[in-house]
Write a protein that holds these residues in place. Sequence first.
Motif, PDB file in Angstrom:
ATOM      1  N   THR A  92       0.885  -1.247   0.032  1.00 29.34           N
ATOM      2  CA  THR A  92       0.147   0.065  -0.076  1.00 29.34           C
ATOM      3  C   THR A  92       0.948   1.187   0.102  1.00 29.34           C
ATOM      4  OG1 THR A  92      -1.670  -1.249   1.361  1.00 29.34           O
ATOM      5  CG2 THR A  92      -1.840   1.150   1.210  1.00 29.34           C
ATOM      6  N   ARG A  93       0.530   2.216  -0.884  1.00 31.73           N
ATOM      7  CA  ARG A  93       1.130   3.543  -0.704  1.00 31.73           C
ATOM      8  C   ARG A  93       0.631   4.360   0.250  1.00 31.73           C
ATOM      9  NH1 ARG A  93       3.713   0.999  -3.937  1.00 31.73           N
ATOM     10  NH2 ARG A  93       4.466   1.468  -6.349  1.00 31.73           N
ATOM     11  N   LEU A  94       1.584   5.046   1.068  1.00 31.11           N
ATOM     12  CA  LEU A  94       1.180   5.843   2.093  1.00 31.11           C
ATOM     13  C   LEU A  94       0.319   6.810   1.631  1.00 31.11           C
ATOM     14  CD1 LEU A  94       4.884   6.543   3.853  1.00 31.11           C
ATOM     15  CD2 LEU A  94       2.722   5.247   4.791  1.00 31.11           C
ATOM     16  N   SER A  95       0.218   7.410   0.662  1.00 27.65           N
ATOM     17  CA  SER A  95      -0.947   8.211   0.196  1.00 27.65           C
ATOM     18  C   SER A  95      -2.323   7.671   0.171  1.00 27.65           C
ATOM     19  CB  SER A  95      -0.542   8.930  -1.149  1.00 27.65           C
ATOM     20  OG  SER A  95      -0.206   7.799  -2.126  1.00 27.65           O
ATOM     21  N   ASP A  96      -2.153   6.468  -0.402  1.00 22.63           N
ATOM     22  CA  ASP A  96      -3.649   5.855  -0.420  1.00 22.63           C
ATOM     23  C   ASP A  96      -4.116   5.359   1.092  1.00 22.63           C
ATOM     24  OD1 ASP A  96      -3.713   5.851  -3.076  1.00 22.63           O
ATOM     25  OD2 ASP A  96      -2.585   3.897  -3.187  1.00 22.63           O
ATOM     26  N   LEU A  97      -3.057   5.004   1.873  1.00 23.88           N
ATOM     27  CA  LEU A  97      -3.426   4.495   3.301  1.00 23.88           C
ATOM     28  C   LEU A  97      -3.937   5.845   4.083  1.00 23.88           C
ATOM     29  CD1 LEU A  97      -3.500   2.759   5.660  1.00 23.88           C
ATOM     30  CD2 LEU A  97      -1.026   3.198   6.394  1.00 23.88           C
ATOM     31  N   ASN A  98      -3.288   6.974   3.757  1.00 24.15           N
ATOM     32  CA  ASN A  98      -3.708   8.251   4.612  1.00 24.15           C
ATOM     33  C   ASN A  98      -5.289   8.463   4.138  1.00 24.15           C
ATOM     34  OD1 ASN A  98      -1.507   8.781   5.535  1.00 24.15           O
ATOM     35  ND2 ASN A  98      -0.713   9.732   4.024  1.00 24.15           N
ATOM     36  N   LEU A  99      -5.744   8.213   3.038  1.00 22.66           N
ATOM     37  CA  LEU A  99      -6.952   8.442   2.299  1.00 22.66           C
ATOM     38  C   LEU A  99      -8.098   7.558   2.932  1.00 22.66           C
ATOM     39  CD1 LEU A  99      -6.548   9.516  -1.430  1.00 22.66           C
ATOM     40  CD2 LEU A  99      -6.946  11.014   0.571  1.00 22.66           C
ATOM     41  N   GLN A 100      -7.499   6.353   3.201  1.00 21.88           N
ATOM     42  CA  GLN A 100      -8.419   5.269   3.845  1.00 21.88           C
ATOM     43  C   GLN A 100      -8.480   5.354   5.132  1.00 21.88           C
ATOM     44  OE1 GLN A 100      -7.471   1.210   2.143  1.00 21.88           O
ATOM     45  NE2 GLN A 100      -6.153   2.295   0.510  1.00 21.88           N
ATOM     46  N   LEU A 101      -7.826   5.875   5.887  1.00 22.77           N
ATOM     47  CA  LEU A 101      -7.708   5.937   7.353  1.00 22.77           C
ATOM     48  C   LEU A 101      -8.625   7.095   7.724  1.00 22.77           C
ATOM     49  CD1 LEU A 101      -4.139   5.437   8.440  1.00 22.77           C
ATOM     50  CD2 LEU A 101      -5.624   3.978   8.843  1.00 22.77           C
ATOM     51  N   ALA A 102      -8.502   8.316   6.662  1.00 24.17           N
ATOM     52  CA  ALA A 102      -9.276   9.376   6.990  1.00 24.17           C
ATOM     53  C   ALA A 102     -10.867   9.092   6.832  1.00 24.17           C
ATOM     54  CB  ALA A 102      -8.908  10.410   5.773  1.00 24.17           C
ATOM     55  N   ARG A 103     -11.293   8.089   6.126  1.00 25.93           N
ATOM     56  CA  ARG A 103     -12.448   7.662   5.766  1.00 25.93           C
ATOM     57  C   ARG A 103     -13.197   6.905   7.163  1.00 25.93           C
ATOM     58  NH1 ARG A 103     -10.627   5.440   0.650  1.00 25.93           N
ATOM     59  NH2 ARG A 103     -10.875   6.883  -0.921  1.00 25.93           N
ATOM     60  N   GLY A 105     -12.078   8.257  10.249  1.00 25.47           N
ATOM     61  CA  GLY A 105     -11.818   9.144  11.251  1.00 25.47           C
ATOM     62  C   GLY A 105     -10.660   8.662  11.799  1.00 25.47           C
ATOM     63  N   LEU A 106      -9.324   8.234  11.369  1.00 28.30           N
ATOM     64  CA  LEU A 106      -8.145   7.775  11.910  1.00 28.30           C
ATOM     65  C   LEU A 106      -7.135   8.602  11.260  1.00 28.30           C
ATOM     66  CD1 LEU A 106      -9.039   3.946  12.341  1.00 28.30           C
ATOM     67  CD2 LEU A 106      -9.056   5.742  14.010  1.00 28.30           C
ATOM     68  N   ALA A 107      -5.732   8.253  11.601  1.00 28.81           N
ATOM     69  CA  ALA A 107      -4.787   8.767  10.857  1.00 28.81           C
ATOM     70  C   ALA A 107      -3.349   8.360  11.454  1.00 28.81           C
ATOM     71  CB  ALA A 107      -4.671  10.447  11.023  1.00 28.81           C
ATOM     72  N   PRO A 186      -7.016   8.988  16.537  1.00 26.52           N
ATOM     73  CA  PRO A 186      -8.051   9.403  15.804  1.00 26.52           C
ATOM     74  C   PRO A 186      -7.602  10.779  14.834  1.00 26.52           C
ATOM     75  CG  PRO A 186      -8.502   9.202  18.208  1.00 26.52           C
ATOM     76  CD  PRO A 186      -6.974   8.778  18.001  1.00 26.52           C
ATOM     77  N   ALA A 187      -8.298  10.889  13.860  1.00 28.07           N
ATOM     78  CA  ALA A 187      -7.839  11.983  12.953  1.00 28.07           C
ATOM     79  C   ALA A 187      -7.618  13.133  13.569  1.00 28.07           C
ATOM     80  CB  ALA A 187      -8.698  11.983  11.763  1.00 28.07           C
ATOM     81  N   PHE A 188      -6.910  14.185  13.286  1.00 27.32           N
ATOM     82  CA  PHE A 188      -6.347  15.525  13.803  1.00 27.32           C
ATOM     83  C   PHE A 188      -6.154  16.355  12.689  1.00 27.32           C
ATOM     84  CE2 PHE A 188      -2.611  13.102  13.947  1.00 27.32           C
ATOM     85  CZ  PHE A 188      -1.603  13.975  13.554  1.00 27.32           C
ATOM     86  N   ALA A 189      -6.188  17.545  13.108  1.00 22.75           N
ATOM     87  CA  ALA A 189      -6.105  18.747  12.345  1.00 22.75           C
ATOM     88  C   ALA A 189      -4.682  19.597  12.781  1.00 22.75           C
ATOM     89  CB  ALA A 189      -7.055  19.816  12.244  1.00 22.75           C
ATOM     90  N   LEU A 190      -3.750  19.972  11.854  1.00 15.19           N
ATOM     91  CA  LEU A 190      -2.474  20.741  12.180  1.00 15.19           C
ATOM     92  C   LEU A 190      -2.583  22.126  11.858  1.00 15.19           C
ATOM     93  CD1 LEU A 190       0.212  18.076  11.071  1.00 15.19           C
ATOM     94  CD2 LEU A 190      -0.559  18.858  13.618  1.00 15.19           C
ATOM     95  N   ARG A 191      -2.214  23.024  12.294  1.00 13.21           N
ATOM     96  CA  ARG A 191      -2.027  24.311  12.012  1.00 13.21           C
ATOM     97  C   ARG A 191      -0.714  24.515  11.532  1.00 13.21           C
ATOM     98  NH1 ARG A 191      -2.703  26.843  16.493  1.00 13.21           N
ATOM     99  NH2 ARG A 191      -0.697  27.355  16.940  1.00 13.21           N
ATOM    100  N   ALA A 192      -0.506  24.811  10.276  1.00 16.17           N
ATOM    101  CA  ALA A 192       0.658  24.862   9.604  1.00 16.17           C
ATOM    102  C   ALA A 192       1.234  26.203   9.485  1.00 16.17           C
ATOM    103  CB  ALA A 192       0.521  24.137   8.289  1.00 16.17           C
ATOM    104  N   GLU A 193       2.430  26.640   9.799  1.00 21.07           N
ATOM    105  CA  GLU A 193       2.963  27.975   9.568  1.00 21.07           C
ATOM    106  C   GLU A 193       4.447  27.782   9.147  1.00 21.07           C
ATOM    107  OE1 GLU A 193       2.329  30.747  12.862  1.00 21.07           O
ATOM    108  OE2 GLU A 193       1.791  28.871  13.969  1.00 21.07           O
TER     109      GLU A 193
END
Length: 444
Positions: A92-103, A105-107, A186-193
């Motif tokens: 599995t490509r990491l990019s694909d895994l990220n999308l599947q986890l997001a569905r 609610g995970l990361a 659990p999925a989380f958000a980041l503030r990116a500066e």
Amino acid sequence: MKKKAPTAGTWVNWAGDESCTPGRALQPRSVDEVAAATKRATAEGRTVRVVGAGHSFNDQVCTDGLLLNLDRMSGLRHVDAEAGLVTVGAGTRLSDLNLQLARHGLALPNLGDIDRQSVAGAMSTGTHGTGRRLGNLATQIESLDLVLADGTRLTCTEAEDEILRAARVSLGALGVITSYTLRVVPAFALRAETRTMPLARTLEGLDDLVDGNDHFEFFLFPHTDAALVKLNNRTDEPIRPPRELAKAVAEFAENSVFDAACRAGRRFPSQISRLNRAVTRLMAPSSHVDQSHRVFASKRSVRFTEMEWAVPRAACAEVLREILRVIDRDRLDVGFPIEVRFVAGDELSHLSPAYGRETAYLAVHMYRGMPWERYFRSVQEIALAFDGRPHWGKRHLMTAEGLADRYPEWDRFQAVRSRLDPQGTFTNAHLRRVLGPVGGSVTC
């Protein structure tokens, strides 16, 4: 000497500077097919190597034996959100895994700055992100499934702790990893500066920057006094992704404009310092809030080769100053920035470059088609003087004799290797160089 063009049966890595023509290449669809192919290769006296996305910069995949590609063994196979565990195919490509986890609610709790690698390739080479409280990606492995040289299947869990500690970062030297069970959050958000800072101030305030942010990294451009710093922190703020136009402009600057500058530097090396200063003047501050995997990973289309060293965190600033001093002293034409990231110490993987200590990773690059060995050799000498360990997926010029005494658990890894692959089915020239022969002794 001009490099020959690859033939139809040739495998070439992402950077385009490592290739091989395997005697046989297969894309198995199941563990049964992996076991049968591996068993047959062993009986025929062929070696076996496994390839993912080809993002390693060295020759660790290269073989004239059997080359297995696990792209057809991918995808999210099981999710236990309550326990925070998922099972995923090794290809599995990491990019694909990220999308599947997001569905779901995970990361993943942390990621590197690109997401094109296969899960197995990233884990097996000790790939990492940045964050002083977080280990490299392999520390997220709860268990894994392995096919041995004779076709035997082995599930590595904490019940077989010694094997699991060897297999997390194994360079593919123990067998074919077909799947992983990973710990997720659990999925989380980041503030990116992102902003530029004077390099001197960045190095002087390094501890505060590392300790004061969930994820901190920076890029410094040789021949300038500027650092591009990235500060990513968890937040409950509403998602506020970059505007499409701003994102397109940023990606254009990071890729097309930078590529043009690198091409100009390759043609006119004496102008590299001037080009670097021009590039730093184009870097504009930015801030946005987005899902973690969208913040961690960046689009990278500029081709290069890379070396990366893991050094004790406390030595980071001194190592960087010494690298910059040597670049100036030896008039090295370095157009690519040095990337600096930080991770927690790791005692879960025998061959982790971050084993037993908080670690700073320093990555140096050279644009495709430019001579790299003089620069990389100088960086290696500096890193070694500060007890550095190389990233297993990047270029380095070390052999097993020089590496063995840098890893406290080297002998334990080699004992597992000799037990699981006594015939050396999963070796090649690269592994013989960096790990030594199976069952062989190394004089330190």
